[in-house]
Write a protein that holds these residues in place. Structure first.
Motif, PDB file in Angstrom:
ATOM      1  N   TYR A  15      -1.142  -0.309  14.398  1.00  0.00           N
ATOM      2  CA  TYR A  15      -0.737  -1.185  13.303  1.00  0.00           C
ATOM      3  C   TYR A  15       0.593  -0.727  12.713  1.00  0.00           C
ATOM      4  CZ  TYR A  15      -0.613  -4.090   9.241  1.00  0.00           C
ATOM      5  OH  TYR A  15      -0.207  -4.999   8.306  1.00  0.00           O
ATOM      6  N   ASN A  37       1.484  -7.617  -1.572  1.00  0.00           N
ATOM      7  CA  ASN A  37       0.439  -6.658  -1.187  1.00  0.00           C
ATOM      8  C   ASN A  37       0.488  -6.454   0.328  1.00  0.00           C
ATOM      9  OD1 ASN A  37      -1.723  -8.201  -3.576  1.00  0.00           O
ATOM     10  ND2 ASN A  37      -0.863  -6.160  -3.742  1.00  0.00           N
ATOM     11  N   GLY A  38       0.382  -5.205   0.716  1.00  0.00           N
ATOM     12  CA  GLY A  38       0.343  -4.902   2.151  1.00  0.00           C
ATOM     13  C   GLY A  38       1.708  -4.871   2.820  1.00  0.00           C
ATOM     14  N   GLY A  40       3.910  -2.595   2.749  1.00  0.00           N
ATOM     15  CA  GLY A  40       4.273  -1.269   3.264  1.00  0.00           C
ATOM     16  C   GLY A  40       4.945  -0.386   2.226  1.00  0.00           C
ATOM     17  N   LYS A  41       4.830  -0.748   0.963  1.00  0.00           N
ATOM     18  CA  LYS A  41       5.503   0.015  -0.105  1.00  0.00           C
ATOM     19  C   LYS A  41       4.907   1.421  -0.260  1.00  0.00           C
ATOM     20  CE  LYS A  41       4.507  -3.090  -3.221  1.00  0.00           C
ATOM     21  NZ  LYS A  41       3.696  -3.987  -2.358  1.00  0.00           N
ATOM     22  N   THR A  42       3.582   1.473  -0.400  1.00  0.00           N
ATOM     23  CA  THR A  42       2.941   2.775  -0.578  1.00  0.00           C
ATOM     24  C   THR A  42       3.158   3.651   0.664  1.00  0.00           C
ATOM     25  OG1 THR A  42       1.328   1.857  -2.111  1.00  0.00           O
ATOM     26  CG2 THR A  42       0.711   3.912  -1.006  1.00  0.00           C
ATOM     27  N   THR A  43       3.055   3.043   1.818  1.00  0.00           N
ATOM     28  CA  THR A  43       3.294   3.786   3.065  1.00  0.00           C
ATOM     29  C   THR A  43       4.701   4.382   3.060  1.00  0.00           C
ATOM     30  OG1 THR A  43       1.797   2.299   4.247  1.00  0.00           O
ATOM     31  CG2 THR A  43       3.366   3.555   5.589  1.00  0.00           C
ATOM     32  N   GLU A  82      -0.320   5.843  -6.196  1.00  0.00           N
ATOM     33  CA  GLU A  82      -0.907   4.553  -6.566  1.00  0.00           C
ATOM     34  C   GLU A  82      -2.239   4.764  -7.302  1.00  0.00           C
ATOM     35  OE1 GLU A  82      -1.735   2.181  -3.078  1.00  0.00           O
ATOM     36  OE2 GLU A  82      -0.842   0.434  -4.070  1.00  0.00           O
ATOM     37  N   HIS A 192       4.575  -5.126  -9.268  1.00  0.00           N
ATOM     38  CA  HIS A 192       4.540  -6.566  -9.004  1.00  0.00           C
ATOM     39  C   HIS A 192       5.027  -7.338 -10.224  1.00  0.00           C
ATOM     40  CE1 HIS A 192       2.649  -6.017  -5.149  1.00  0.00           C
ATOM     41  NE2 HIS A 192       1.753  -5.222  -5.705  1.00  0.00           N
TER      42      HIS A 192
END
Ligand SMILES: Nc1ncnc2c1ncn2[C@@H]1O[C@H](COP(=O)(O)OP(=O)(O)OP(=O)(O)O)[C@@H](O)[C@H]1O
Ligand SMILES: [Mg+2]
Length: 255
Positions: A15, A37-38, A40-43, A82, A192
């Motif tokens: 992924y 959401n999803g 890839g910010k936190t990653t 987070e 956000h």
């Protein structure tokens, strides 16, 4: 201050959460890292702060590649993840003193710095109350204070205003602007809340499904998209919806 080239993360060999990101965060920036959401910010934050290894690509901190100087990076950055827990039985002050000791500060500087950071996040009066009695906003402010203990050059805040009421959001916003102005701390923030981001950030990046859609200063971004958006007084939210397909699932822009 932070530069990435072709930053990429593939989870579990199948992924691709982050695809070839080239980012540039300047010294003194309040840099908004935005995306649905999803996206890839936190990653990305986890890769920038050395918590996980990129699958590919390079991260530079002050022109030095991070893989060659991880300790130097860790000494100079602060991170508010987070989701994170607190030692709720401690008072705010005990909590900060504890983390200060982990940074290896001597007793006098631990006490001095703890008092300083409590002041910066406006918690001096609540310093001796146990954390389990803190509101969510106070906890987030304490978390920010923790990131500042070792006088980092840059702090990474992953949705620091999540779940806070408007006053709590405003308090954090004011603290960040003040830290940036008065202490010269560079701030990398995800949120956000686009209106808040537009108010406090000078530069933003918008990502979607792991790809960078745009990175620019806010005034330049608004000027660039003004003509295309056919609306008066275009704001950051308009640009966000124009570039992403967040609104009612429509894709307005072939990316
Ligand atoms: N440890 C993991 N293993 C596998 N997939 C993961 C892992 N962490 C994140 N992902 C996936 O990678 C993608 C990016 O996730 P990430 O948490 O970086 O997004 P985000 O932009 O921070 O989203 P949000 O706004 O919801 O916080 C998502 O599809 C997520 O499910
Ligand atoms: Mg996230």
């Amino acid at each position: 201050m932070i530069k990435t080239i072709g930053l990429r993360k593939v989870y579990n060999n199948d992924y691709e959460a982050v695809k070839h990101l080239d980012l540039n965060v300047g010294r003194g920036d309040i840099y908004g890292f935005l995306g649905p959401n999803g996206a890839g910010k936190t990653t990305t934050i986890r890769m920038l702060t050395g918590l996980i290894e990129p699958t590919e690509g390079m991260v530079f901190f002050n022109d030095r590649e991070v893989s060659k100087g991880k300790q130097e990076l860790k000494n100079n950055i602060g991170v508010l993840p987070e989701s994170h827990g607190y030692y709720e039985w401690m008072t705010g002050k005990q909590y900060l003193l504890f983390f200060a000791s982990l940074y290896g500060m001597n007793k006098a500087s631990r006490i001095q710095r703890t008092n300083d950071v409590l002041e910066m996040v406006d918690l001096t009066e609540k310093a001796n109350i146990r954390i389990h009695q803190y509101s969510r906003g106070m906890k987030q402010r304490l978390g920010i204070a923790r990131t500042l203990l070792h006088e980092p050059q840059i702090i990474f805040l992953d949705e620091p205003t999540l779940g806070l009421d408007p006053q709590g959001q405003k308090d954090i916003e004011n603290i960040l602007v003040q830290l940036n102005k008065e202490q010269g701390v560079t701030i990398f923030i995800t949120s956000h809340l686009l209106k808040d981001i537009e108010r406090i950030c000078n530069r933003v990046a918008i990502v979607q499904r792991g790809s960078l859609l745009v990175e620019d200063t806010i005034p330049s971004l608004l000027t660039t998209y003004e003509a295309m958006i056919e609306k008066e007084n275009v704001n950051l939210e308009d640009v966000f919806f124009f570039l992403t397909d967040e609104k009612r699932g429509e894709s307005k822009h072939d990316l």
